[in-house]
Design an enzyme around this catalytic site. Structure first.
Site, PDB file in Angstrom:
ATOM      1  N   ARG A  36      47.970  52.471  33.789  1.00 26.24           N
ATOM      2  CA  ARG A  36      47.912  51.811  32.475  1.00 26.24           C
ATOM      3  C   ARG A  36      48.499  52.688  31.379  1.00 26.24           C
ATOM      4  O   ARG A  36      49.083  52.169  30.420  1.00 26.24           O
ATOM      5  CB  ARG A  36      46.468  51.448  32.137  1.00 26.24           C
ATOM      6  CG  ARG A  36      46.009  50.236  32.924  1.00 26.24           C
ATOM      7  CD  ARG A  36      44.594  49.871  32.603  1.00 26.24           C
ATOM      8  NE  ARG A  36      44.254  48.602  33.224  1.00 26.24           N
ATOM      9  CZ  ARG A  36      43.011  48.175  33.407  1.00 26.24           C
ATOM     10  NH1 ARG A  36      41.994  48.915  33.019  1.00 26.24           N
ATOM     11  NH2 ARG A  36      42.791  47.008  33.968  1.00 26.24           N
ATOM     12  N   LYS A 193      34.784  33.650  46.119  1.00 21.61           N
ATOM     13  CA  LYS A 193      33.923  32.514  45.771  1.00 21.61           C
ATOM     14  C   LYS A 193      34.599  31.418  44.966  1.00 21.61           C
ATOM     15  O   LYS A 193      35.329  31.693  44.018  1.00 21.61           O
ATOM     16  CB  LYS A 193      32.734  33.030  44.965  1.00 21.61           C
ATOM     17  CG  LYS A 193      31.802  33.871  45.800  1.00 21.61           C
ATOM     18  CD  LYS A 193      30.593  34.269  44.996  1.00 21.61           C
ATOM     19  CE  LYS A 193      29.530  34.848  45.923  1.00 21.61           C
ATOM     20  NZ  LYS A 193      28.365  35.293  45.165  1.00 21.61           N
ATOM     21  N   GLY A 346      42.349  41.668  40.392  1.00 15.52           N
ATOM     22  CA  GLY A 346      42.151  43.055  40.832  1.00 15.52           C
ATOM     23  C   GLY A 346      42.413  43.239  42.316  1.00 15.52           C
ATOM     24  O   GLY A 346      43.184  44.124  42.717  1.00 15.52           O
ATOM     25  N   GLY A 369      40.739  39.256  33.978  1.00 13.02           N
ATOM     26  CA  GLY A 369      40.043  38.178  33.274  1.00 13.02           C
ATOM     27  C   GLY A 369      40.963  37.388  32.366  1.00 13.02           C
ATOM     28  O   GLY A 369      40.924  36.153  32.330  1.00 13.02           O
TER      29      GLY A 369
END
Ligand code: ADP
Ligand code: MG
Length: 391
Positions: A36, A193, A346, A369
């Site tokens: 990053r 999920k 991720g 996100g």
């Protein structure tokens, strides 16, 4: 998307405050992965080359606001950044009272999350931060889905607020893949999920021509199609939603394919023995941990025929070599394809790295996100604020 861009502004001699995402892993006071920081370098260098007085903002970890904690200090980031830039980078604590920085210099402000009111987007805090600069640059896509003082409030109060090159590139890639896709458009949504990705699946179905589900998500769809999934990870509560999505795909003239074969094991472990089974032959004491070889070929053929690919989520437990073949096949099919490919998440990024296909993906989204929220069709608060102040 109409907002000011850093590239279009004259930064010379200006006090330029840049919000980056320098939230990197730190161990024993050292940065253990500087990806990053390296991603932010071109933006920082461009501002310095223009002789701006550069002030950098970032968060690191999840400290308690109002309680500066050395474990969450950006000091290791300042050191790594200084090595990469080949010049000193001063870390300043208590910077809200004022930052002493001259044109051509760079100061890293201590963790924004040490400031009380950061997370709840306190207006006074945002105003104070905005008052420290002439130009505010939002360049942290990974935090653009959070309305916090250093990501959203500050934009509304800054004299001038613009998007940095990293953010611009990310938004343009997302735009191209999701809003102006080359058809046919395919989404591959895997992972653990359904519950975490139900909205994503729903929104994508409205946009894509084909949807492939994988991983624990596929298990729920397999169960929804009437097959026994044994001990597999799946969500019985969401079978109804899975059936609704299958129906929705049908009504739109498409389908959500169900794997014809799967790789099963009797336990969830790296040394569990892999067995290939037809999807209707899974025993009560087995769990599905990957798609089977026939399915991998079938999905690879789908991938070969599309113009746009959006990929989030592995199609199997790729962390265990015995159950990585399906995800590897997807990665390699994307590598062979000439479609515009966009990947995010991720674990998806970890898989892409593991299979060495990084260079073959057209764009790899940096924000987990924020990526999913953009895919869901949500407006990212920081982007909305940039657009609002530009109009
Ligand atoms: P991302 O981080 O890319 O959004 P997720 O976090 O949703 O992806 O899911 C990734 C996880 O899903 C991985 O750790 C992987 O092992 C797990 N997974 C994939 N397939 C299965 C499966 N069949 N059973 C259990 N876990 C699975
Ligand atoms: Mg994950």
């Amino acid at each position: 998307m109409k907002y000011l861009r850093m590239e279009d502004l004259d930064l010379a001699g200006k006090r330029v405050m840049i919000r980056e995402d320098l939230n990197v892993p730190v161990s024993d006071g050292r940065v253990t992965s500087d990806a990053r920081i390296r991603a932010a370098l071109p933006t920082i260098q461009a501002a310095l080359e223009q002789n701006a007085a550069v002030m950098l903002l970032s968060h690191l970890g999840r400290p308690t606001e109002g309680e500066p904690d050395p474990r969450y200090s950006l000091q290791p980031v300042a050191e790594r950044l200084s090595e990469l830039l080949g010049r000193p980078v001063r870390l300043q604590a208590d910077w809200l009272a004022g930052i002493d920085v001259k044109p051509g210099e760079i100061v890293l402000c201590e963790n924004v999350r040490f400031n009380t009111g950061e997370k709840k987007n306190d207006d006074g805090l945002a105003r104070t931060m905005a008052g420290l600069c002439d130009i505010f640059v939002m360049d942290a896509f990974g935090t653009a889905h959070r309305a916090q003082a250093s990501t959203e409030g500050i934009i509304r109060h800054a004299k001038v607020a613009c998007a940095g090159p990293l953010l611009t590139r990310e938004l343009e890639a997302l735009h191209r893949a999701l809003l102006e896709p080359e058809r046919p458009m395919l989404a591959i949504v895997g992972g653990a999920k359904v519950s975490t990705k139900l909205t994503v699946l729903d929104t994508l179905l409205d946009k894509v021509d084909e949807l492939i589900v994988g991983g624990g998500i596929a298990n729920t769809f397999i169960a929804a199609s009437g097959y026994d999934v044994g001990k597999s990870l799946y969500e019985p509560d969401l079978i109804h939603d899975a059936q609704r999505l299958i129906q929705k795909a049908h009504e739109a003239g498409g389908s959500i394919p169900i794997p014809r074969d799967v790789v099963v094991a009797k336990s969830f472990s790296a040394d569990a023995k892999p067995l290939v089974r037809n999807v209707d032959e899974v025993a009560a004491d087995e769990m599905i941990l990957d798609i089977g070889p026939l399915t991998a070929v079938e999905y690879s053929e789908i991938i070969a025929g599309v113009g746009t690919i959006i990929w989030n989520g592995p199609v199997g437990v790729f962390e265990f070599p015995n159950f990585a073949a399906g995800t590897r096949a997807m990665a390699e099919a994307i590598e062979r394809s000439s479609a515009f490919s966009l990947a995010g998440g991720g674990d998806t990024l970890a898989a892409i790295d593991q299979f060495g296909v990084t260079d073959a993906i057209s764009y790899i989204s940096t924000g987990g996100g924020a990526f999913l929220e953009f895919v869901e069709g949500k407006t990212l608060p920081a982007v909305a604020a940039l657009e609002a102040v530009a109009s």
